[in-house]
Design an enzyme around this catalytic site. Structure first.
Site, PDB file in Angstrom:
ATOM      1  N   THR A   1       0.808  -1.200  -0.137  1.00 45.92           N
ATOM      2  CA  THR A   1      -0.062  -0.019   0.023  1.00 45.92           C
ATOM      3  C   THR A   1       0.998   1.223  -0.157  1.00 45.92           C
ATOM      4  OG1 THR A   1      -1.562   1.503   1.625  1.00 45.92           O
ATOM      5  CG2 THR A   1      -0.068  -0.385   2.423  1.00 45.92           C
ATOM      6  N   ASP A   2       0.340   2.127  -0.488  1.00 42.68           N
ATOM      7  CA  ASP A   2       1.068   3.718  -0.518  1.00 42.68           C
ATOM      8  C   ASP A   2       1.197   4.209   0.838  1.00 42.68           C
ATOM      9  OD1 ASP A   2      -1.671   4.502  -0.174  1.00 42.68           O
ATOM     10  OD2 ASP A   2      -1.794   5.919  -1.453  1.00 42.68           O
ATOM     11  N   GLU A   3       0.256   3.550   2.017  1.00 45.10           N
ATOM     12  CA  GLU A   3       0.326   3.869   3.450  1.00 45.10           C
ATOM     13  C   GLU A   3       1.669   3.892   3.942  1.00 45.10           C
ATOM     14  OE1 GLU A   3      -3.303   3.578   5.584  1.00 45.10           O
ATOM     15  OE2 GLU A   3      -4.452   3.280   3.884  1.00 45.10           O
TER      16      GLU A   3
ATOM     17  N   TYR B   1      -1.340  -0.400  11.387  1.00 43.91           N
ATOM     18  CA  TYR B   1      -1.621  -0.902  10.005  1.00 43.91           C
ATOM     19  C   TYR B   1      -0.494  -0.889   9.133  1.00 43.91           C
ATOM     20  CZ  TYR B   1      -3.137  -1.223   5.115  1.00 43.91           C
ATOM     21  OH  TYR B   1      -3.315  -1.898   3.749  1.00 43.91           O
TER      22      TYR B   1
ATOM     23  N   LYS C   1       2.451  -3.419   7.333  1.00 43.41           N
ATOM     24  CA  LYS C   1       2.639  -3.462   5.952  1.00 43.41           C
ATOM     25  C   LYS C   1       4.044  -3.107   5.618  1.00 43.41           C
ATOM     26  CE  LYS C   1       0.008  -4.664   3.110  1.00 43.41           C
ATOM     27  NZ  LYS C   1      -0.447  -5.866   2.693  1.00 43.41           N
TER      28      LYS C   1
HETATM   29  P1  NAD Z   1     -10.071  -6.896   2.941  1.00 39.31           P
HETATM   30  O1  NAD Z   1      -9.880  -6.823   4.589  1.00 39.31           O
HETATM   31  O2  NAD Z   1     -11.035  -6.831   2.371  1.00 39.31           O
HETATM   32  O3  NAD Z   1      -9.829  -8.583   3.107  1.00 39.31           O
HETATM   33  C1  NAD Z   1      -8.649  -9.173   3.658  1.00 39.31           C
HETATM   34  C2  NAD Z   1      -8.612 -10.712   3.306  1.00 39.31           C
HETATM   35  O4  NAD Z   1      -7.489 -11.378   3.709  1.00 39.31           O
HETATM   36  C3  NAD Z   1      -9.970 -11.336   4.046  1.00 39.31           C
HETATM   37  O5  NAD Z   1     -10.679 -12.222   3.143  1.00 39.31           O
HETATM   38  C4  NAD Z   1      -9.515 -11.864   5.235  1.00 39.31           C
HETATM   39  O6  NAD Z   1     -10.321 -13.201   5.521  1.00 39.31           O
HETATM   40  C5  NAD Z   1      -8.147 -12.538   4.932  1.00 39.31           C
HETATM   41  N1  NAD Z   1      -7.291 -12.528   5.855  1.00 39.31           N
HETATM   42  C6  NAD Z   1      -7.093 -11.762   7.044  1.00 39.31           C
HETATM   43  N2  NAD Z   1      -6.245 -12.451   7.843  1.00 39.31           N
HETATM   44  C7  NAD Z   1      -5.818 -13.571   7.267  1.00 39.31           C
HETATM   45  C8  NAD Z   1      -4.826 -14.771   7.778  1.00 39.31           C
HETATM   46  N3  NAD Z   1      -4.376 -14.657   8.736  1.00 39.31           N
HETATM   47  N4  NAD Z   1      -4.884 -15.779   6.860  1.00 39.31           N
HETATM   48  C9  NAD Z   1      -5.511 -15.966   5.728  1.00 39.31           C
HETATM   49  N5  NAD Z   1      -6.263 -14.790   5.220  1.00 39.31           N
HETATM   50  C10 NAD Z   1      -6.685 -13.612   5.879  1.00 39.31           C
HETATM   51  O7  NAD Z   1      -8.856  -6.271   2.450  1.00 39.31           O
HETATM   52  P2  NAD Z   1      -8.571  -5.495   0.916  1.00 39.31           P
HETATM   53  O8  NAD Z   1      -9.164  -4.130   1.061  1.00 39.31           O
HETATM   54  O9  NAD Z   1      -9.192  -6.457  -0.010  1.00 39.31           O
HETATM   55  O10 NAD Z   1      -7.113  -5.558   0.812  1.00 39.31           O
HETATM   56  C11 NAD Z   1      -6.174  -6.643   0.374  1.00 39.31           C
HETATM   57  C12 NAD Z   1      -4.990  -6.366   0.396  1.00 39.31           C
HETATM   58  O11 NAD Z   1      -4.743  -5.220  -0.409  1.00 39.31           O
HETATM   59  C13 NAD Z   1      -4.076  -5.983   1.744  1.00 39.31           C
HETATM   60  O12 NAD Z   1      -2.949  -6.711   1.628  1.00 39.31           O
HETATM   61  C14 NAD Z   1      -4.029  -4.605   1.708  1.00 39.31           C
HETATM   62  O13 NAD Z   1      -3.307  -4.136   2.653  1.00 39.31           O
HETATM   63  C15 NAD Z   1      -3.890  -4.089   0.472  1.00 39.31           C
HETATM   64  N6  NAD Z   1      -4.051  -2.833  -0.272  1.00 39.31           N
HETATM   65  C16 NAD Z   1      -5.659  -2.272   0.073  1.00 39.31           C
HETATM   66  C17 NAD Z   1      -5.968  -1.135  -0.406  1.00 39.31           C
HETATM   67  C18 NAD Z   1      -7.226  -0.648  -0.288  1.00 39.31           C
HETATM   68  O14 NAD Z   1      -7.608   0.298  -0.663  1.00 39.31           O
HETATM   69  N7  NAD Z   1      -8.227  -1.444   0.353  1.00 39.31           N
HETATM   70  C19 NAD Z   1      -5.091  -0.256  -0.816  1.00 39.31           C
HETATM   71  C20 NAD Z   1      -3.772  -0.651  -1.132  1.00 39.31           C
HETATM   72  C21 NAD Z   1      -3.375  -1.888  -0.820  1.00 39.31           C
HETATM   73  P1  TYD Z   2     -10.371   4.562   5.005  1.00 32.11           P
HETATM   74  O1  TYD Z   2     -11.407   3.993   4.219  1.00 32.11           O
HETATM   75  O2  TYD Z   2     -10.325   3.736   6.506  1.00 32.11           O
HETATM   76  O3  TYD Z   2      -8.903   4.266   4.134  1.00 32.11           O
HETATM   77  P2  TYD Z   2      -7.525   4.608   4.630  1.00 32.11           P
HETATM   78  O4  TYD Z   2      -7.458   5.206   6.060  1.00 32.11           O
HETATM   79  O5  TYD Z   2      -6.792   3.386   4.721  1.00 32.11           O
HETATM   80  O6  TYD Z   2      -7.046   5.834   3.907  1.00 32.11           O
HETATM   81  O7  TYD Z   2     -10.510   6.099   5.139  1.00 32.11           O
HETATM   82  C1  TYD Z   2     -10.338   7.001   3.970  1.00 32.11           C
HETATM   83  C2  TYD Z   2     -10.361   8.201   4.645  1.00 32.11           C
HETATM   84  O8  TYD Z   2     -11.877   8.771   5.260  1.00 32.11           O
HETATM   85  C3  TYD Z   2      -9.394   8.546   6.039  1.00 32.11           C
HETATM   86  O9  TYD Z   2      -8.867   9.649   5.528  1.00 32.11           O
HETATM   87  C4  TYD Z   2     -10.025   8.408   6.961  1.00 32.11           C
HETATM   88  C5  TYD Z   2     -11.547   8.840   6.516  1.00 32.11           C
HETATM   89  N1  TYD Z   2     -12.806   8.397   7.231  1.00 32.11           N
HETATM   90  C6  TYD Z   2     -13.698   9.353   7.874  1.00 32.11           C
HETATM   91  O10 TYD Z   2     -13.630  10.363   7.764  1.00 32.11           O
HETATM   92  N2  TYD Z   2     -14.768   8.672   8.431  1.00 32.11           N
HETATM   93  C7  TYD Z   2     -14.841   7.447   8.583  1.00 32.11           C
HETATM   94  O11 TYD Z   2     -15.878   7.035   9.144  1.00 32.11           O
HETATM   95  C8  TYD Z   2     -14.016   6.398   8.038  1.00 32.11           C
HETATM   96  C9  TYD Z   2     -14.159   4.979   7.938  1.00 32.11           C
HETATM   97  C10 TYD Z   2     -12.776   7.132   7.251  1.00 32.11           C
END
Ligand code: NAD
Ligand code: TYD
Length: 337
Positions: A126-128, A151, A155
């Site tokens: 992630t970019d985070e 988090y 990562k």
């Molecule tokens: P999500 O929380 O929707 O899904 C995570 C999945 O991982 C779930 O199905 C969960 O059951 C599984 N999981 C969790 N712990 C586990 C374990 N110990 N063993 C096996 N499975 C396990 O997450 P997401 O948003 O789909 O993100 C997927 C990946 O992409 C992550 O690695 C996250 O860091 C990365 N990512 C997410 C975003 C975003 O905007 N959501 C952006 C950049 C990168």
């Molecule tokens: P989020 O979807 O949790 O993603 P991330 O923190 O990983 O970027 O949040 C996106 C942005 O929205 C973040 O700046 C936090 C804000 N946010 C709110 O203002 N209210 C909320 O209830 C949530 C869940 C997020």
């Protein structure tokens, strides 16, 4: 045929990835290892559950014996690691499981990949991990890692470990670092689905702080196409940033949702800020664009409209989620804010 272990695919991005890739290709055999935490939902994978090139195994990536068994039984030669605890707010409420899954889980996968001489290990990051930007500038692949939340620090630790396995053992790794995703099947704890569902349920929309924090939004399929490309063509040892150059403040996102759903801004409630809240994320994706020829193909307004429509027509999907365990989390997270 490529035998790939793809982890965490019952979640948001992974399920979109499998539904996409197994529709497009029949030269991959995929084993999905997922623990089915609160964020994992097999319903997300209905379109591919009977695909002959797909197996689901319920289990934990930290389980050494199980991971070893999967590598042997399915002659795994490739790994794509999506599995993670993914929500910043939850990591603030309790961090242990984040380090357990995101750090130790990645270590278990890397050790197995080393024993079985995998041909490519793709870590979905992630970019985070880069921390927070001020009003200007973009994250590039050479921006120093400087994570701020439990988090993002978990990562970042995983990324450093993946790179160490490359330097030390010559492990053929690649890392992708993507910005904030949106699209169907995203768990309603994240900003966009939470705001859509609260609007539909007539609940207040809790914006943290002044609402001017900026995120750089990308449609989930654009992210997944980039992951596929890096998996196929990414140069071993390299990191690739992925983003669609669509910066928005949180308040702009919320107003767009309210507008599309025909509701007024009185539904917004400014609440106490998230501790350590990163101010701005913005991605420079010129490396993947110039070296691998990727570019985002979805236009933000259209893809957001499609996403909102998806939540409107899939009430059954999110109703089941918000009536269960999630309710308890919501109460704790938004109490006293
Ligand atoms: P999500 O929380 O929707 O899904 C995570 C999945 O991982 C779930 O199905 C969960 O059951 C599984 N999981 C969790 N712990 C586990 C374990 N110990 N063993 C096996 N499975 C396990 O997450 P997401 O948003 O789909 O993100 C997927 C990946 O992409 C992550 O690695 C996250 O860091 C990365 N990512 C997410 C975003 C975003 O905007 N959501 C952006 C950049 C990168
Ligand atoms: P989020 O979807 O949790 O993603 P991330 O923190 O990983 O970027 O949040 C996106 C942005 O929205 C973040 O700046 C936090 C804000 N946010 C709110 O203002 N209210 C909320 O209830 C949530 C869940 C997020």
């Amino acid at each position: 045929m490529k035998n790939i272990l793809v982890t965490g695919c019952a979640g948001f991005i992974g399920s979109n990835f499998l539904n996409y890739i197994l529709k497009e290709r029949d030269d991959v055999f995929i084993v999905n290892l997922d623990k089915l935490t609160y964020a994992g939902n097999l319903e997300n994978l209905k379109p591919i559950e009977n695909n002959k090139n797909y197996r689901f195994i319920k289990g934990d990536i930290t389980n050494v014996e199980l991971v070893d068994y999967i590598f042997t039984k399915y002659s795994i030669k490739y790994v794509i690691n999506f599995a993670a605890e993914s929500h910043v707010d939850r990591s603030i409420l309790g961090s242990s499981v984040f380090y357990q899954t995101n750090v130790m889980g990645t270590n278990v996968l890397l050790e197995a990949a080393r024993r079985y001489n995998v041909e490519k290990f793709l870590q979905v990051s992630t970019d985070e991990v880069y921390g927070s930007l001020g009003a200007t500038g973009l994250f590039t692949e050479s921006t120093p890692i400087s994570p701020n939340s439990p988090y993002s620090s978990s990562k970042a630790a995983a990324d450093l470990m993946v790179q160490a396995f490359h330097h030390t053992y010559g492990m053929p790794i690649v890392i992708t670092r993507c910005s904030n995703n949106y699209g169907p099947l995203q768990f309603p704890e994240k900003l966009i689905p939470l705001m859509i569902i609260n609007t539909l349920n007539g609940k207040k929309l809790p914006i943290y702080g002044d609402g001017l924090n900026v995120r750089d939004w990308i449609y989930v399929i654009d992210h997944n196409k980039a992951v596929e490309l890096v998996f196929e063509k990414g140069k071993i040892g390299e990191v690739y940033n992925i983003g669609a150059s669509r910066e928005m403040t949180n308040v702009e996102i919320v107003k767009l949702i309210l507008n599309k759903l025909g509701k007024g801004e009185e539904m917004i409630e400014y609440v106490k800020d998230r501790p350590g809240h990163d101010r701005r994320y913005a991605i420079d994706s010129s490396k993947i664009q110039n070296e691998l020829g990727w570019k985002p193909s979805f236009q933000f307004e259209q893809a957001m409209e499609y996403t909102i429509d998806w939540y409107l027509s899939n009430k059954n999907w999110w109703d089941r989620i918000i009536s269960g365990e999630y309710q308890k989390y919501y109460e704790v997270q938004y109490r006293n804010r």
